[in-house]
Design a protein around this motif. Structure first.
Motif, PDB file in Angstrom:
ATOM      1  N   SER A   7       0.811  -1.224   0.000  1.00 37.04           N
ATOM      2  CA  SER A   7       0.000   0.000   0.000  1.00 37.04           C
ATOM      3  C   SER A   7       0.837   1.263   0.000  1.00 37.04           C
ATOM      4  O   SER A   7       0.362   2.333  -0.396  1.00 37.04           O
ATOM      5  N   ALA A   8       2.088   1.147   0.468  1.00 38.80           N
ATOM      6  CA  ALA A   8       3.023   2.275   0.473  1.00 38.80           C
ATOM      7  C   ALA A   8       4.434   1.709   0.401  1.00 38.80           C
ATOM      8  O   ALA A   8       4.708   0.640   0.952  1.00 38.80           O
ATOM      9  N   PRO A   9       5.348   2.403  -0.293  1.00 32.18           N
ATOM     10  CA  PRO A   9       6.721   1.895  -0.392  1.00 32.18           C
ATOM     11  C   PRO A   9       7.357   1.771   0.982  1.00 32.18           C
ATOM     12  O   PRO A   9       7.046   2.531   1.904  1.00 32.18           O
ATOM     13  N   GLY A  10       8.266   0.797   1.111  1.00 32.54           N
ATOM     14  CA  GLY A  10       8.944   0.641   2.390  1.00 32.54           C
ATOM     15  C   GLY A  10       9.770  -0.616   2.449  1.00 32.54           C
ATOM     16  O   GLY A  10      10.133  -1.206   1.419  1.00 32.54           O
ATOM     17  N   GLY A  11      10.069  -1.041   3.670  1.00 35.34           N
ATOM     18  CA  GLY A  11      10.844  -2.238   3.910  1.00 35.34           C
ATOM     19  C   GLY A  11      10.001  -3.490   3.747  1.00 35.34           C
ATOM     20  O   GLY A  11       8.852  -3.434   3.293  1.00 35.34           O
ATOM     21  N   PRO A  12      10.546  -4.633   4.143  1.00 36.93           N
ATOM     22  CA  PRO A  12       9.796  -5.879   4.009  1.00 36.93           C
ATOM     23  C   PRO A  12       8.431  -5.856   4.686  1.00 36.93           C
ATOM     24  O   PRO A  12       7.498  -6.537   4.233  1.00 36.93           O
ATOM     25  N   ASP A  13       8.288  -5.062   5.769  1.00 34.49           N
ATOM     26  CA  ASP A  13       6.996  -5.009   6.448  1.00 34.49           C
ATOM     27  C   ASP A  13       5.921  -4.300   5.621  1.00 34.49           C
ATOM     28  O   ASP A  13       4.744  -4.285   6.011  1.00 34.49           O
ATOM     29  N   ALA A  14       6.305  -3.751   4.472  1.00 34.75           N
ATOM     30  CA  ALA A  14       5.306  -3.175   3.561  1.00 34.75           C
ATOM     31  C   ALA A  14       4.535  -4.259   2.817  1.00 34.75           C
ATOM     32  O   ALA A  14       3.529  -3.961   2.166  1.00 34.75           O
ATOM     33  N   LEU A  15       4.991  -5.494   2.923  1.00 29.60           N
ATOM     34  CA  LEU A  15       4.331  -6.624   2.264  1.00 29.60           C
ATOM     35  C   LEU A  15       3.252  -7.172   3.196  1.00 29.60           C
ATOM     36  O   LEU A  15       3.551  -7.827   4.200  1.00 29.60           O
ATOM     37  N   THR A  16       2.005  -6.924   2.890  1.00 31.65           N
ATOM     38  CA  THR A  16       0.879  -7.317   3.741  1.00 31.65           C
ATOM     39  C   THR A  16       0.134  -8.490   3.119  1.00 31.65           C
ATOM     40  O   THR A  16      -0.291  -8.424   1.951  1.00 31.65           O
ATOM     41  N   TYR A  17      -0.037  -9.540   3.892  1.00 33.29           N
ATOM     42  CA  TYR A  17      -0.777 -10.734   3.454  1.00 33.29           C
ATOM     43  C   TYR A  17      -2.243 -10.516   3.784  1.00 33.29           C
ATOM     44  O   TYR A  17      -2.613 -10.319   4.943  1.00 33.29           O
ATOM     45  N   THR A  18      -3.104 -10.542   2.771  1.00 36.49           N
ATOM     46  CA  THR A  18      -4.492 -10.140   2.993  1.00 36.49           C
ATOM     47  C   THR A  18      -5.426 -10.764   1.966  1.00 36.49           C
ATOM     48  O   THR A  18      -4.985 -11.345   0.963  1.00 36.49           O
ATOM     49  N   ASP A  19      -6.729 -10.638   2.220  1.00 35.16           N
ATOM     50  CA  ASP A  19      -7.717 -10.995   1.199  1.00 35.16           C
ATOM     51  C   ASP A  19      -7.668  -9.950   0.091  1.00 35.16           C
ATOM     52  O   ASP A  19      -7.431  -8.764   0.347  1.00 35.16           O
ATOM     53  N   HIS A  20      -7.907 -10.413  -1.122  1.00 30.70           N
ATOM     54  CA  HIS A  20      -7.840  -9.522  -2.278  1.00 30.70           C
ATOM     55  C   HIS A  20      -8.900  -9.979  -3.278  1.00 30.70           C
ATOM     56  O   HIS A  20      -9.153 -11.180  -3.400  1.00 30.70           O
ATOM     57  N   PRO A  21      -9.535  -9.059  -3.992  1.00 30.87           N
ATOM     58  CA  PRO A  21     -10.571  -9.473  -4.947  1.00 30.87           C
ATOM     59  C   PRO A  21     -10.025 -10.436  -6.005  1.00 30.87           C
ATOM     60  O   PRO A  21      -8.900 -10.271  -6.485  1.00 30.87           O
ATOM     61  N   ASP A  22     -10.829 -11.434  -6.346  1.00 32.08           N
ATOM     62  CA  ASP A  22     -10.444 -12.339  -7.423  1.00 32.08           C
ATOM     63  C   ASP A  22     -10.313 -11.549  -8.722  1.00 32.08           C
ATOM     64  O   ASP A  22     -11.116 -10.651  -9.001  1.00 32.08           O
ATOM     65  N   PRO A  23      -9.296 -11.860  -9.531  1.00 30.22           N
ATOM     66  CA  PRO A  23      -9.127 -11.138 -10.796  1.00 30.22           C
ATOM     67  C   PRO A  23     -10.193 -11.526 -11.819  1.00 30.22           C
ATOM     68  O   PRO A  23     -10.749 -12.628 -11.780  1.00 30.22           O
ATOM     69  N   THR A  24     -10.479 -10.604 -12.714  1.00 31.34           N
ATOM     70  CA  THR A  24     -11.451 -10.816 -13.784  1.00 31.34           C
ATOM     71  C   THR A  24     -10.730 -11.162 -15.077  1.00 31.34           C
ATOM     72  O   THR A  24      -9.707 -10.553 -15.407  1.00 31.34           O
ATOM     73  N   VAL A  25     -11.275 -12.143 -15.795  1.00 34.14           N
ATOM     74  CA  VAL A  25     -10.664 -12.577 -17.050  1.00 34.14           C
ATOM     75  C   VAL A  25     -11.323 -11.848 -18.216  1.00 34.14           C
ATOM     76  O   VAL A  25     -12.530 -11.990 -18.462  1.00 34.14           O
ATOM     77  N   ASN A  26     -10.542 -11.075 -18.949  1.00 32.01           N
ATOM     78  CA  ASN A  26     -11.015 -10.360 -20.122  1.00 32.01           C
ATOM     79  C   ASN A  26     -10.599 -11.088 -21.393  1.00 32.01           C
ATOM     80  O   ASN A  26      -9.789 -12.028 -21.340  1.00 32.01           O
ATOM     81  N   PRO A  27     -11.120 -10.690 -22.537  1.00 30.69           N
ATOM     82  CA  PRO A  27     -10.692 -11.332 -23.793  1.00 30.69           C
ATOM     83  C   PRO A  27      -9.178 -11.280 -23.955  1.00 30.69           C
ATOM     84  O   PRO A  27      -8.537 -10.267 -23.651  1.00 30.69           O
ATOM     85  N   GLY A  28      -8.619 -12.385 -24.414  1.00 30.14           N
ATOM     86  CA  GLY A  28      -7.175 -12.464 -24.607  1.00 30.14           C
ATOM     87  C   GLY A  28      -6.388 -12.786 -23.361  1.00 30.14           C
ATOM     88  O   GLY A  28      -5.158 -12.864 -23.407  1.00 30.14           O
ATOM     89  N   GLU A  29      -7.086 -12.981 -22.238  1.00 27.00           N
ATOM     90  CA  GLU A  29      -6.416 -13.233 -20.970  1.00 27.00           C
ATOM     91  C   GLU A  29      -6.684 -14.643 -20.460  1.00 27.00           C
ATOM     92  O   GLU A  29      -7.615 -15.325 -20.904  1.00 27.00           O
ATOM     93  N   VAL A  30      -5.881 -15.041 -19.474  1.00 24.09           N
ATOM     94  CA  VAL A  30      -5.965 -16.385 -18.896  1.00 24.09           C
ATOM     95  C   VAL A  30      -5.892 -16.261 -17.380  1.00 24.09           C
ATOM     96  O   VAL A  30      -5.071 -15.506 -16.839  1.00 24.09           O
ATOM     97  N   LEU A  31      -6.744 -17.003 -16.677  1.00 22.39           N
ATOM     98  CA  LEU A  31      -6.710 -17.081 -15.222  1.00 22.39           C
ATOM     99  C   LEU A  31      -5.894 -18.309 -14.825  1.00 22.39           C
ATOM    100  O   LEU A  31      -6.113 -19.407 -15.332  1.00 22.39           O
ATOM    101  N   VAL A  32      -4.945 -18.107 -13.916  1.00 22.59           N
ATOM    102  CA  VAL A  32      -4.047 -19.187 -13.504  1.00 22.59           C
ATOM    103  C   VAL A  32      -4.107 -19.350 -11.990  1.00 22.59           C
ATOM    104  O   VAL A  32      -4.039 -18.362 -11.255  1.00 22.59           O
TER     105      VAL A  32
END
Length: 319
Positions: A7-32
């Motif tokens: 959410s903001a630049p910083g040290g390793p503690d800037a990496l937050t493990y959290t729920d995140h919206p599932d990505p949407t698949v558009n034309p030409g794209e692939v969900l993996v």
């Protein structure tokens, strides 16, 4: 899905493990469904804001997994295929959506985790040894951080092309790994330029330097006349401004700051490099050393260990 978010630049503690919206698949794209994501110094630079991305973002450019869904206009991939990628931001997650053009079908004989570990760094090692400076039989090559993920791959591929490889490392344990990968000579960093000249007489044909600030000056000194300095990374920090006259004074040297995206700019070039890379892995000609596997939730620890040089070989995050 679960993901790492910055959410903001910083040290390793800037990496937050959290729920995140599932990505949407558009034309030409692939969900993996992600099997593993590779951890690279480019991810550290993104996290720190050295190479800024729009905030907030999910870091990670490299990974491999199983195709879960395909969008319209995608015919070359199908649900269930194993794929890998090297340039898809958002890979520190349990799911990722990518343009089909950026995905590589992983052949039989290459496990998904191995593909996640080798694709970005392997493609980089390929372009450095085949295009930035085309290594030829009998060339002398200096590889910095020779026991790291990139260094081990560069050493092996340079040896496949017939080079004499001199590596630099910081410990006896890392020296053993570099020698197992085929390094002919292994040096410590202190005074390496003089040692290289003692070994070669006139210096090396090319230096592959992903360390940056702390090795740059001596790397220039270690080159033979008309040698190539390939500065592909800056793990120790950015190199201060360079007076081009130094290149002339040291023997009409070449200096380049290459990045992967410009060497896989077309699908044909990406496919060529990947075919060579996966072919070497499948045949056993190229060994991939995965030293650390961390749960995705421990991405901060993975970054800490990578930056502190506590790792060798490749580091993976496993959702």
């Amino acid at each position: 899905m679960r993901a790492i978010v910055v959410s903001a630049p910083g040290g390793p503690d800037a990496l937050t493990y959290t729920d995140h919206p599932d990505p949407t698949v558009n034309p030409g794209e692939v969900l993996v469904d992600v099997t593993a994501a590779g951890v690279n110094f480019i991810d550290v630079y993104h996290r720190m804001g050295r190479y800024p991305l729009s905030l907030p973002f999910v870091p990670g450019k490299e990974g491999a997994g199983t195709v879960a869904a395909v969008g319209e206009d995608v015919s070359e991939l199908a649900v269930g295929d194993t794929v890998a990628w090297a340039s898809v931001i958002g890979s520190y997650a349990s799911k990722v959506v990518a343009p089909a053009s950026q995905l590589l079908a992983v052949p039989d004989g290459v496990e998904a985790e191995v593909a996640a570990a080798v694709t970005l760094q392997g493609l980089t090692a390929h372009y450095l040894t085949h295009s930035t400076y085309e290594v030829k039989p009998g060339d002398s090559v200096l590889v910095h951080a020779a026991a790291g993920g990139m260094g081990l791959l560069l050493t092996q591929i340079a040896k496949l092309r017939g080079a004499r490889v001199i590596g630099t490392v910081s410990t006896a344990e890392k020296e053993a790994l570099a020698r197992q990968a085929g390094a002919d000579e292994v040096l410590r960093y202190s005074g390496f330029a003089e040692a290289v000249r003692d070994l070669t007489g006139s210096g090396v044909h090319v230096v592959y330097d992903g360390v940056g600030a702390t090795t740059f000056d001596e790397s220039i000194t270690a080159l033979r006349p008309r040698g190539m300095m390939a500065l592909y990374g800056q793990a120790s920090g950015p190199v201060p401004p360079v007076d081009p006259q130094i290149l002339s004074q040291r023997g009409a040297l070449f200096l380049t700051r290459p990045t992967l995206d410009f060497y896989i700019a077309t699908r044909d070039e990406l496919a060529w490099r990947a075919a060579d890379l996966y072919g070497w892995v499948a045949s056993g000609a190229l060994r991939v050393h995965i030293s650390h596997r961390y749960p995705l939730a421990e991405a901060a620890q993975a970054h800490e260990d990578l930056e502190a040089r506590r790792t060798t070989g490749k580091v993976l995050l496993v959702p």
